[in-house]
Motif scaffolding. Structure first.
Motif, PDB file in Angstrom:
ATOM      1  N   LEU A  79       0.937 -19.809  22.859  1.00 28.81           N
ATOM      2  CA  LEU A  79      -0.483 -20.887  22.497  1.00 28.81           C
ATOM      3  C   LEU A  79      -1.697 -20.046  22.377  1.00 28.81           C
ATOM      4  N   PRO A  80      -2.284 -20.885  21.224  1.00 32.20           N
ATOM      5  CA  PRO A  80      -3.827 -20.025  21.308  1.00 32.20           C
ATOM      6  C   PRO A  80      -4.516 -19.611  21.774  1.00 32.20           C
ATOM      7  N   SER A  81      -4.967 -18.128  20.825  1.00 35.21           N
ATOM      8  CA  SER A  81      -6.453 -18.289  21.921  1.00 35.21           C
ATOM      9  C   SER A  81      -7.882 -17.363  20.947  1.00 35.21           C
ATOM     10  N   LEU A  82      -8.167 -16.758  21.069  1.00 38.30           N
ATOM     11  CA  LEU A  82      -8.764 -15.973  20.038  1.00 38.30           C
ATOM     12  C   LEU A  82      -8.172 -15.849  18.671  1.00 38.30           C
ATOM     13  N   ALA A  83      -7.256 -16.079  18.747  1.00 36.23           N
ATOM     14  CA  ALA A  83      -6.723 -16.455  17.611  1.00 36.23           C
ATOM     15  C   ALA A  83      -6.222 -17.937  17.345  1.00 36.23           C
ATOM     16  N   LYS A  84      -6.340 -18.172  15.511  1.00 35.20           N
ATOM     17  CA  LYS A  84      -5.922 -19.156  15.794  1.00 35.20           C
ATOM     18  C   LYS A  84      -4.802 -19.704  15.253  1.00 35.20           C
ATOM     19  N   GLU A 102     -16.938 -18.436  15.281  1.00 38.72           N
ATOM     20  CA  GLU A 102     -18.360 -18.967  15.586  1.00 38.72           C
ATOM     21  C   GLU A 102     -17.813 -19.072  17.212  1.00 38.72           C
ATOM     22  N   VAL A 103     -16.323 -17.957  17.950  1.00 39.28           N
ATOM     23  CA  VAL A 103     -16.630 -17.781  19.826  1.00 39.28           C
ATOM     24  C   VAL A 103     -17.775 -16.762  20.085  1.00 39.28           C
ATOM     25  N   GLN A 104     -18.635 -16.634  21.010  1.00 42.44           N
ATOM     26  CA  GLN A 104     -19.307 -15.657  21.293  1.00 42.44           C
ATOM     27  C   GLN A 104     -19.210 -14.944  22.355  1.00 42.44           C
ATOM     28  N   PHE A 105     -19.544 -13.778  22.274  1.00 41.13           N
ATOM     29  CA  PHE A 105     -20.194 -12.725  23.482  1.00 41.13           C
ATOM     30  C   PHE A 105     -21.217 -12.998  24.823  1.00 41.13           C
ATOM     31  N   GLN A 109     -28.135  -9.916  30.899  1.00 41.49           N
ATOM     32  CA  GLN A 109     -30.034  -8.444  31.136  1.00 41.49           C
ATOM     33  C   GLN A 109     -29.419  -7.097  30.347  1.00 41.49           C
ATOM     34  N   TRP A 110     -27.924  -7.239  29.421  1.00 40.28           N
ATOM     35  CA  TRP A 110     -28.501  -5.700  29.884  1.00 40.28           C
ATOM     36  C   TRP A 110     -27.601  -5.099  28.008  1.00 40.28           C
ATOM     37  N   PHE A 111     -27.514  -6.725  27.434  1.00 39.67           N
ATOM     38  CA  PHE A 111     -26.933  -6.490  26.258  1.00 39.67           C
ATOM     39  C   PHE A 111     -27.184  -8.241  25.529  1.00 39.67           C
ATOM     40  N   LYS A 112     -27.577  -8.486  24.465  1.00 43.26           N
ATOM     41  CA  LYS A 112     -27.531  -9.539  23.554  1.00 43.26           C
ATOM     42  C   LYS A 112     -26.722  -9.146  22.202  1.00 43.26           C
ATOM     43  N   PRO A 113     -25.961 -10.316  22.034  1.00 42.60           N
ATOM     44  CA  PRO A 113     -25.114  -9.534  21.178  1.00 42.60           C
ATOM     45  C   PRO A 113     -25.344 -10.723  19.187  1.00 42.60           C
ATOM     46  N   SER A 114     -25.473  -9.913  18.625  1.00 50.16           N
ATOM     47  CA  SER A 114     -26.210 -10.030  17.496  1.00 50.16           C
ATOM     48  C   SER A 114     -25.324 -11.162  16.371  1.00 50.16           C
ATOM     49  N   ARG A 115     -23.984 -11.021  17.302  1.00 50.86           N
ATOM     50  CA  ARG A 115     -22.893 -11.708  16.844  1.00 50.86           C
ATOM     51  C   ARG A 115     -21.718 -12.391  16.786  1.00 50.86           C
ATOM     52  N   SER A 116     -21.187 -13.723  16.199  1.00 49.90           N
ATOM     53  CA  SER A 116     -19.438 -13.729  16.804  1.00 49.90           C
ATOM     54  C   SER A 116     -18.458 -12.806  16.688  1.00 49.90           C
ATOM     55  N   PHE A 117     -17.833 -13.436  17.590  1.00 40.68           N
ATOM     56  CA  PHE A 117     -16.540 -12.442  17.598  1.00 40.68           C
ATOM     57  C   PHE A 117     -16.099 -12.173  15.906  1.00 40.68           C
ATOM     58  N   ASN A 118     -15.387 -11.210  15.606  1.00 39.01           N
ATOM     59  CA  ASN A 118     -14.659 -10.819  14.464  1.00 39.01           C
ATOM     60  C   ASN A 118     -13.615  -9.947  14.710  1.00 39.01           C
ATOM     61  N   ASP A 236     -21.658 -21.202  26.165  1.00 38.84           N
ATOM     62  CA  ASP A 236     -21.305 -21.114  25.304  1.00 38.84           C
ATOM     63  C   ASP A 236     -19.862 -20.667  24.860  1.00 38.84           C
ATOM     64  N   TYR A 237     -19.295 -20.822  25.891  1.00 39.63           N
ATOM     65  CA  TYR A 237     -17.640 -21.024  25.996  1.00 39.63           C
ATOM     66  C   TYR A 237     -17.220 -21.480  25.352  1.00 39.63           C
ATOM     67  N   MET A 238     -15.773 -20.638  24.328  1.00 39.19           N
ATOM     68  CA  MET A 238     -15.450 -21.417  23.023  1.00 39.19           C
ATOM     69  C   MET A 238     -15.125 -22.961  23.654  1.00 39.19           C
ATOM     70  N   ASP A 239     -14.221 -23.322  24.990  1.00 38.89           N
ATOM     71  CA  ASP A 239     -13.244 -24.125  25.417  1.00 38.89           C
ATOM     72  C   ASP A 239     -14.366 -25.582  26.052  1.00 38.89           C
ATOM     73  N   GLY A 240     -15.782 -24.911  26.114  1.00 37.50           N
ATOM     74  CA  GLY A 240     -16.959 -25.644  26.685  1.00 37.50           C
ATOM     75  C   GLY A 240     -17.373 -25.383  27.652  1.00 37.50           C
ATOM     76  N   ALA A 241     -18.426 -24.949  28.461  1.00 36.47           N
ATOM     77  CA  ALA A 241     -19.672 -24.428  29.369  1.00 36.47           C
ATOM     78  C   ALA A 241     -18.164 -25.007  30.552  1.00 36.47           C
ATOM     79  N   GLU A 242     -17.640 -23.861  31.720  1.00 36.40           N
ATOM     80  CA  GLU A 242     -17.222 -24.689  32.615  1.00 36.40           C
ATOM     81  C   GLU A 242     -19.175 -25.514  33.630  1.00 36.40           C
ATOM     82  N   ALA A 243     -17.827 -25.740  34.179  1.00 35.12           N
ATOM     83  CA  ALA A 243     -18.360 -27.381  35.428  1.00 35.12           C
ATOM     84  C   ALA A 243     -19.261 -25.938  36.744  1.00 35.12           C
ATOM     85  N   ILE A 244     -18.220 -25.538  37.112  1.00 30.92           N
ATOM     86  CA  ILE A 244     -18.546 -24.646  37.941  1.00 30.92           C
ATOM     87  C   ILE A 244     -19.659 -23.097  37.265  1.00 30.92           C
ATOM     88  N   GLU A 245     -21.344 -23.223  37.873  1.00 27.80           N
ATOM     89  CA  GLU A 245     -21.911 -22.763  36.749  1.00 27.80           C
ATOM     90  C   GLU A 245     -21.898 -20.964  38.074  1.00 27.80           C
TER      91      GLU A 245
END
Lengths: 545, 317
Positions: A79-84, A102-105, A109-118, A236-245
């Motif tokens: 099945l597809p995941s990070l690859a369509k 538009e998949v976000q890392f 506290q230790w890292f802020k990504p500036s770009r999405s997955f590529n 920002d999870y690619m399939d929508g944020a989880e209900a469990i926080e």
């Protein structure tokens, strides 16, 4: 004296008020969106590319990361995941994959990504494993077990980025299992930008695995060795944020404490209960017990490099001395099946059910021992796995039963045990004589199973615990892995299993069922055929008040 | 006085070196440490505060120790306070009602509590309160869902000062978690304190001045709780400090039983994981700590109560 008592009872009442009074309502929000999982052990690392233990994959690959592809463990569909989508060249040597946009890392506290997955993240993730000179290849002496044992170390020529959203994998020889490899834990995608950040700022390079950044449904918040791992949902999870926080792994190696924590409500879900607790859990109306025949095998490996276990007759004698029926009843509580092959019975159609049964026969065992020149018996060690796995719910109990069986044929067995990390380390160095171990399959792929556990190259990648190397066997499984003719594939695996049965580098014991217990308000928690646990999609039922 | 201090100092130093010999020997049992180390090097390192690096967590042992210390101190302080608050009045009530039913009941109960092994008692309480009734948690010091930044390391303080919106719930939860361990650890000291208080109070009550007080027509309350208690306190505190090592051993077992992240649990875990550096460092610091505390208390007492000094002089001839 009389003014003393009222004072003390007031204090006591105050205490009662604070602890038990009206505390239920306020706590509910944290409890409704949080889930505590009583896990068995600390992960060896947060890098899913190294290590082979299921407890680590539960805590890294399945929570923090995604792969390019995923697999339906029941049907085996890719099945597809990070690859369509993906495309195989006609000669089977080039795989081209289109990446999802538009998949976000994780932002932590230790890292802020500036770009999405590529595509550069894909390149980084595979080059780190493939290129021995890569800056992040050597970290804390870890080895890339799966990358080696799947043959990718030799067979993967190059990974290239065609553009930002397309990557191509070039193979030396066609491998029908290649797409399956891309679904496995070791193919998780790490962040290249984070790696650059570490290198540029002169941060210790171990940090990349201690403070991981991935694209998975949860991100790491805090980890205290041997105590807990704390995750929060990736907003920002690619399939929508989880209900469990808030997801917490409460690391609880002691199975009785795991059980007690589940009963008292401190944990919502527990891993692998002892078989002696199984009935108690089942009878508890507040709990749900799930079990399923697993793709796993528990075995007793003989270290074939050392005397007398280098002698197949000795191995056969010891194998016939063990009463596996009793083990199935007492250790597995009858929740499992005995196997005469290294492949689990559930691995259809490759499990060879025509193999001669390894019968419990102490007389034959004694005869074989005498034949091998050990008529007076000898002394040996059995290393018992210290944690509970589906393939061995109680290593120590199993070892004790075997000790008694072996005594019957004049062999004195000593039981040896270490904590899990030390145990794994020592076994991979070959310090054991014999060891009770097991394996949970990653996929329905028999080749993966056999080559990981019994091939000559698996000695190098440290997963062949018998240190057994048989060129004919190796040849058969390599051929089987490279053919797409199903009938031929099956026949080749059947012959390989016959060689195993002749040589018995281990005594296969059987496959156990995966068992997990949870509170009834935990919804959508599935039990995975390939073992392990995943909290993606799980939610908690909020009691209506 | 100076002689006494010197003697204490000599005692502390010799015991300390005795302990380092043992912990140094421990090191020779550790597998593949890489480099061979001389005793002199070891001692030099210890005096620089370098106790090595834990092989399982890769953090300096001294840091590990400091991280685990607050949980132990919290447990010991709470348990000894509880023991004092219950044990002392019980003992005095018992002495006042000498040979009456109240005295007998208190006496027998404390005898039972005194002989209760912590491990067994703890498990019985867990089975009853946690597993059967489900009113207390079985282990740990805070529900896993509360994420409280460790500032002081004392869970009651950390939850109280935390800025998380749920911090008061966490505070209650921490009390909830500490209830059983504190009860278990306090059981034996409560019994010991009650028995000691009874003993010293009985001795005090037998003194002539108590009779005088009675003759003076003082109220019963004043006789017992002012005159009696004050005079009983001196021998009582002397006996109390002897219980410090008992309390520390008890705390270690309690921590292990309830998975509390204190020194005892840390040392026992290190043993299980064959983390010899932590084991070695842990044993060295805790024993040194006990020796020091004992020596300081000994000196303080002598300073407060010079009679002791005279007595030892007489004994020494």
């Amino acid at each position: 004296m009389s003014n003393c008592y009222p004072y003390r009872s007031t204090l006591f009442l105050l205490y009662l008020l604070v602890v038990f009074g009206c505390s239920e309502n306020n706590q509910s929000s944290v409890k409704d969106t949080g889930l505590v999982y009583c896990s068995q052990g600390s992960p060896e690392t947060f890098n899913p590319q190294v290590g082979t233990s299921g407890t680590s994959f539960d805590a890294n690959a399945r929570v923090l990361f995604n792969r390019l592809l995923s697999i339906d463990s029941a049907t085996g569909d890719i099945l597809p995941s990070l690859a369509k989508q993906w495309k195989k060249s006609r000669d089977g040597l080039i795989y081209t994959l289109d990446l999802r946009h538009e998949v976000q890392f994780h932002t932590t506290q230790w890292f802020k990504p500036s770009r999405s997955f590529n595509s550069s993240d894909v390149l980084f993730s595979f080059e780190r494993q493939a290129n021995k000179d890569h800056f992040f290849h050597q970290v804390e002496g870890m080895t890339y077990n799966y990358f080696n044992s799947t043959g990718l170390a030799d067979n993967l020529l190059d990974v290239s980025a065609i553009d930002h959203d397309t990557v191509a994998f070039h193979l030396k020889e066609p491998d029908p299992s290649f797409l399956i490899y891309l679904t496995m834990e070791f193919s998780s995608i790490l962040s290249a930008e984070y790696a650059e950040h570490i290198q540029k700022n002169n941060i210790r390079k171990e940090e990349i695995d201690h403070k991981p950044i991935g694209t998975g449904p949860f991100k790491l918040k805090r980890y205290q060795t041997d105590a807990f791992i704390r995750y929060t949902a990736h907003p920002d999870y690619m399939d929508g944020a989880e209900a469990i926080e808030n997801l917490v792994f409460a690391i609880t190696p002691d199975p009785s404490l795991r059980y007690a924590r589940l009963i008292s409500g401190e944990c919502d879900v527990m891993a692998q209960p002892l078989s002696s607790h199984y009935q108690l859990l089942k009878n508890n109306p507040e709990l749900r017990v799930q079990h399923q025949a697993g793709l796993n095998i528990g075995y007793w490996a003989f270290n074939t490099l050392i005397k007398p276990f280098d002698n197949p007759t000795v191995r056969k004698a010891l194998s016939h001395a063990i009463n596996r029926e009793t083990i199935l009843q007492t250790v597995f509580n009858n929740l499992g099946e005995i196997s005469n092959s290294p492949l689990p019975i559930t691995m259809k159609p490759y499990h060879n059910d025509r193999l001669a049964e390894i019968k419990y026969d102490p007389e034959l065992a004694k005869k074989l021992l005498a034949e091998a020149g050990y008529g007076d018996g000898f002394e040996m060690d059995i290393w018992a796995i210290p944690i509970q796995r589906p393939y061995n719910p109680d290593g120590h109990m199993m070892a004790e039963l075997m000790q008694e069986d072996l005594r019957q044929i004049g062999v004195k067995a000593n039981i040896v045990s270490y904590n899990w990390a030390t145990f794994l380390n020592k076994v991979s160095q070959g310090e054991h004589q014999t060891a009770l171990l097991g394996w949970v399959a990653d996929t329905q792929d028999a080749g993966n199973f056999l080559s990981n556990l019994l091939s000559c190259s698996a000695i190098k990648s440290k997963t062949n615990r018998a240190f057994w190397c048989n060129p004919v066997f190796d040849d058969l499984i390599t051929q089987a892995q490279h053919t797409s003719n199903m009938k031929l594939k099956k026949n080749l695996y059947y012959s390989a299993q016959e060689i195993f049965r002749e040589e018995l580098p281990w005594l296969p014991i059987g496959s156990g069922q995966s068992i997990q217990a949870s509170h009834r308000d935990v919804k959508n928690l599935n039990i995975r055929l390939t073992g392990g646990i995943s909290f993606s999609g799980v939610n908690k039922e909020v009691p209506s008040s | 006085m100076i002689k006494l201090i010197l003697r204490q100092l000599f005692f502390v130093i010799t015991t300390f070196f005795g302990v380092t010999l043992i912990t140094f020997y421990l090191q020779t049992l550790a597998p593949n440490t890489g480099e061979e180390q001389q005793y002199s090097e070891y001692i030099a390192r210890v005096f620089q505060g370098d106790l090595g690096v834990s092989s399982s967590t890769r953090t300096p042992v001294s840091e590990e120790f400091l991280a685990h210390l607050p949980a132990s101190v919290e447990l010991v302080v709470l348990a000894s306070t509880l023991a004092l608050f219950i044990g002392l009045p019980l003992g005095i009530v018992s002495a006042i009602n000498h040979r009456k039913p109240t005295d007998l009941i208190i006496n027998y109960t404390s005898l039972t509590a005194y002989s209760m092994p912590i491990f067994w008692w703890g498990i019985i309480l867990i089975m009853f309160f946690s597993l059967n009734l489900g009113v207390t948690p079985v282990a740990g010091r805070l529900s896993f869902l509360f994420d409280i930044e460790p500032v002081t390391g004392f869970i009651l303080i950390d939850t109280f000062i935390s800025k998380e919106p749920y911090h008061m719930d966490a505070f209650k939860d921490a009390i909830h978690h500490l209830t059983l361990p504190v009860l278990v650890l306090a059981t034996m000291p409560t019994a010991i304190i009650a028995r000691m208080a009874r003993q010293t109070m009985l001795e005090t009550l037998a003194n002539d001045y108590m009779l005088t007080a009675q003759a003076k027509g003082l109220s019963k309350f004043k006789i017992y709780w002012v005159h009696g208690l004050r005079n009983a306190l001196i021998p009582f505190t002397n006996m109390l400090v002897l219980q410090i090592s008992t309390l520390m051993t008890g705390a270690m077992l309690t921590e292990y039983l309830f998975s509390l992240p204190g020194i005892g649990k840390w040392i026992l875990d290190a043993l299980e994981k064959s983390d010899f550096q932590s084991l070695q460092g842990g044993i060295l610091i805790t024993t040194t700590l006990v020796i020091f505390i004992n020596a300081i208390i000994e000196m303080l007492q002598t300073w407060l109560n010079p009679k002791r000094l005279k007595r030892t002089r007489i004994y020494n001839g």
